[in-house]
Scaffold this motif. Structure first.
Motif, PDB file in Angstrom:
ATOM      1  N   ALA A  50       0.826  -1.211   0.000  1.00  0.00           N
ATOM      2  CA  ALA A  50       0.000   0.000   0.000  1.00  0.00           C
ATOM      3  C   ALA A  50       0.858   1.259   0.000  1.00  0.00           C
ATOM      4  O   ALA A  50       0.425   2.305  -0.484  1.00  0.00           O
ATOM      5  N   ARG A  51       2.068   1.163   0.539  1.00  0.00           N
ATOM      6  CA  ARG A  51       2.957   2.325   0.594  1.00  0.00           C
ATOM      7  C   ARG A  51       3.833   2.461  -0.638  1.00  0.00           C
ATOM      8  O   ARG A  51       4.656   3.365  -0.715  1.00  0.00           O
ATOM      9  N   THR A  63       0.844   4.253  -5.733  1.00  0.00           N
ATOM     10  CA  THR A  63      -0.382   3.650  -5.223  1.00  0.00           C
ATOM     11  C   THR A  63      -1.264   4.742  -4.638  1.00  0.00           C
ATOM     12  O   THR A  63      -0.821   5.535  -3.804  1.00  0.00           O
ATOM     13  N   GLU A  97      -6.606   2.639  -3.549  1.00  0.00           N
ATOM     14  CA  GLU A  97      -6.036   1.318  -3.811  1.00  0.00           C
ATOM     15  C   GLU A  97      -5.428   0.721  -2.551  1.00  0.00           C
ATOM     16  O   GLU A  97      -5.543  -0.480  -2.310  1.00  0.00           O
ATOM     17  N   ALA A  98      -4.768   1.543  -1.756  1.00  0.00           N
ATOM     18  CA  ALA A  98      -4.157   1.065  -0.516  1.00  0.00           C
ATOM     19  C   ALA A  98      -5.216   0.568   0.457  1.00  0.00           C
ATOM     20  O   ALA A  98      -5.081  -0.510   1.047  1.00  0.00           O
ATOM     21  N   LYS A  99      -6.282   1.341   0.606  1.00  0.00           N
ATOM     22  CA  LYS A  99      -7.366   0.926   1.496  1.00  0.00           C
ATOM     23  C   LYS A  99      -8.046  -0.336   0.995  1.00  0.00           C
ATOM     24  O   LYS A  99      -8.407  -1.212   1.780  1.00  0.00           O
ATOM     25  N   GLY A 144      -6.675  -2.756  -0.807  1.00  0.00           N
ATOM     26  CA  GLY A 144      -5.783  -3.892  -0.573  1.00  0.00           C
ATOM     27  C   GLY A 144      -5.815  -4.355   0.871  1.00  0.00           C
ATOM     28  O   GLY A 144      -5.870  -5.559   1.155  1.00  0.00           O
ATOM     29  N   LEU A 145      -5.794  -3.419   1.799  1.00  0.00           N
ATOM     30  CA  LEU A 145      -5.854  -3.779   3.213  1.00  0.00           C
ATOM     31  C   LEU A 145      -7.221  -4.361   3.586  1.00  0.00           C
ATOM     32  O   LEU A 145      -7.310  -5.319   4.353  1.00  0.00           O
TER      33      LEU A 145
END
Length: 138
Positions: free
Chosen positions: A80-81, A85, A89-91, A93-94
């Motif tokens: 995510a980092r 990104t 997209e990061a949220k 994926g988590l």
């Protein structure tokens, strides 16, 4: 005449596994589960948890799932980092990783006692589906 019966009438006690061997086994299962969670092999996570739980006990299976959660969460956080990104997209994926744990890992641990007792397949499947539905709803 050949004697074919055993002279032992009591069950044989298996030797206890050492702490180091148990810790190594839990760490290995944790890494294996983490790799399964981040790859398309997540469908085999219940099998690995059942094998760990039957071989090493429920407590060891919970520890292996915890190790897998930490490792997979760390990998998802690092992804995510990554540069380029977006926040969405990061949220996503988590959230996907959390949904996998809630829909696959927790239901597998919930039905582990049923599998250990040799319950009927239908009962195990329905219980796992109900717990999985609750996990997905959460």
């Amino acid at each position: 005449m050949i004697e074919t019966s055993l002279q032992q009438h009591e069950p044989v006690v298996l030797p206890a596994r050492s702490f180091a061997r148990m810790a190594r086994s839990v760490a290995g299962y944790g890494v294996l589960l983490a790799l399964m969670f981040i790859s398309p092999l997540f469908v085999f996570v219940p099998t690995a948890l059942f094998h760990c739980g039957i071989r090493s006990g429920r407590r060891a299976a919970w520890l292996a799932l915890g190790v897998a959660a930490v490792l997979a969460g760390f990998l998802a956080f690092q992804t995510a980092r990554a540069p380029g990104t977006t926040v969405a997209e990061a949220k996503m994926g988590l959230a996907y990783m959390l949904a996998l744990f809630a829909a696959i890992g927790i239901p597998a641990m919930a039905v582990l006692p049923l599998v250990g007792r040799g319950a009927a397949f239908g009962r195990v499947l329905v219980t796992a589906l109900l717990v999985s539905a609750v996990g997905l709803a959460a």
